[in-house]
Design a protein around this motif. Structure first.
Motif, short mmCIF file in Angstrom:
data_model
loop_
_atom_site.label_atom_id
_atom_site.label_comp_id
_atom_site.label_asym_id
_atom_site.label_seq_id
_atom_site.Cartn_x
_atom_site.Cartn_y
_atom_site.Cartn_z
N ILE A 50 0.86 -1.19 0.00
CA ILE A 50 0.00 0.00 0.00
C ILE A 50 0.89 1.23 0.00
N VAL A 51 0.61 2.17 -0.90
CA VAL A 51 1.45 3.37 -1.06
C VAL A 51 0.92 4.48 -0.16
N GLY A 52 1.75 4.98 0.72
CA GLY A 52 1.33 6.03 1.65
C GLY A 52 1.75 7.41 1.18
N HIS A 53 0.90 8.40 1.47
CA HIS A 53 1.18 9.79 1.16
C HIS A 53 0.83 10.63 2.39
N ARG A 54 1.70 11.55 2.73
CA ARG A 54 1.40 12.43 3.86
C ARG A 54 0.64 13.65 3.35
N ALA A 55 -0.64 13.74 3.74
CA ALA A 55 -1.48 14.85 3.30
C ALA A 55 -2.69 14.94 4.21
N ASP A 56 -3.12 16.16 4.46
CA ASP A 56 -4.32 16.44 5.25
C ASP A 56 -5.48 16.58 4.27
N GLY A 57 -6.57 15.84 4.53
CA GLY A 57 -7.72 15.89 3.65
C GLY A 57 -8.32 17.28 3.50
N GLY A 58 -8.10 18.15 4.46
CA GLY A 58 -8.62 19.50 4.38
C GLY A 58 -7.71 20.47 3.65
N ASP A 59 -6.56 19.99 3.20
CA ASP A 59 -5.59 20.83 2.50
C ASP A 59 -5.71 20.58 1.01
N ARG A 60 -6.37 21.50 0.32
CA ARG A 60 -6.65 21.31 -1.10
C ARG A 60 -5.36 21.09 -1.91
N ASP A 61 -4.35 21.88 -1.67
CA ASP A 61 -3.11 21.76 -2.43
C ASP A 61 -2.44 20.41 -2.19
N ALA A 62 -2.45 19.95 -0.94
CA ALA A 62 -1.81 18.68 -0.62
C ALA A 62 -2.52 17.52 -1.30
N ILE A 63 -3.85 17.51 -1.27
CA ILE A 63 -4.60 16.42 -1.91
C ILE A 63 -4.44 16.49 -3.43
N THR A 64 -4.44 17.70 -3.97
CA THR A 64 -4.21 17.85 -5.42
C THR A 64 -2.87 17.26 -5.82
N ALA A 65 -1.84 17.52 -5.03
CA ALA A 65 -0.51 16.97 -5.32
C ALA A 65 -0.52 15.45 -5.28
N VAL A 66 -1.25 14.88 -4.33
CA VAL A 66 -1.32 13.42 -4.23
C VAL A 66 -2.02 12.82 -5.44
N VAL A 67 -3.18 13.37 -5.80
CA VAL A 67 -3.92 12.76 -6.91
C VAL A 67 -3.20 12.96 -8.23
#
Length: 239
Positions: A50-67
């Protein structure tokens, strides 16, 4: 190469982690996002596939970077939660309730909006709420408001985003780290009392609920539905 790709936001513990594991068992390439470095490190040790990413679901920029790093996502599961918002209305800390909305409702909505450009047209979004939205338990008005807001997203988004499917899962009392704020003895006593009242006569595990989340995520004929996976909690009175 895997046929499907899943992203579980809030996937480093509890229902989210159990869901990620079940999706991996189905052969999907599974990514999880979470805020805590320690939990992500633990996940890398226990579940290296399973690939982990450090990001807060409430942080739009962080989730955008993950996706954007992942690419196309078939199954998005948003299992964000928070530990605040409970208590009698007369004494309820409204600041804590605002933080609960930020963590769960705004976090889920932000995550969906950020991930939307990368969702496959045949994909799905599954939100995790809680049965407090559907019961009348004293001391849970704040939690009911948060989870009711999450559930209110499901039907209009299912119509708006079609053919992407949108569903929700509404768990009851589940033995997860959400209860870690209670002393061990108090938690055991509460679980024992609740199990005596629930029609199923047991407290759910995270994996019990994850099985339902996976069903909502992968079933191609299910959309606009909130599934109650609560052990019958909505049918009885819990103290």
């Amino acid at each position: 190469m895997s046929e499907h790709t899943a992203l579980v936001v809030g996937g480093t513990s509890g229902i989210g982690l159990a869901t990620a594991r079940r999706l991996r068992e189905r052969g999907a390439t599974v990514h999880v996002a979470g805020r805590g470095a320690e939990r992500l490190a633990g996940l890398a040790a226990t579940d290296p596939e399973i690939v982990g990413h450090r990001a807060d679901g409430g942080d739009r920029d962080a989730i955008t970077a993950v996706v954007e790093k992942i690419g196309t996502i078939d199954w998005l599961v948003v299992a964000l939660s928070g530990g605040e918002g409970a208590g009698p209305l007369a004494d309820l800390d409204l600041g804590a309730l605002r933080r609960a909305f930020d963590a769960k409702f705004w976090g889920q909505l932000t995550t969906v909006q950020a991930a939307l450009p990368n969702l496959a047209p045949t994909g799905s979004i599954t939100l995790v709420s809680a049965i407090t939205a559907r019961t009348g338990m004293p001391g849970t008005a704040g939690l009911a408001a948060v989870n009711g807001a999450v559930e209110a997203l499901v039907r209009p988004l299912a119509a708006e985003l079609a053919p992407i499917r949108v569903n929700g899962v509404s768990p009851g009392i589940v033995d997860t780290p959400w209860w870690s704020g209670l002393p061990d003895d108090a938690r055991r006593d509460y679980f024992a009392n609740a199990a005596g009242v629930l029609p199923t006569r047991r407290i759910a595990t995270a994996d019990d609920v994850a099985e339902v989340v996976v069903l909502a995520a992968v079933n191609p004929n299910m959309t606009g539905t909130v599934i109650e996976a609560d052990g019958g909690a909505r049918l009885v009175t819990l103290a």
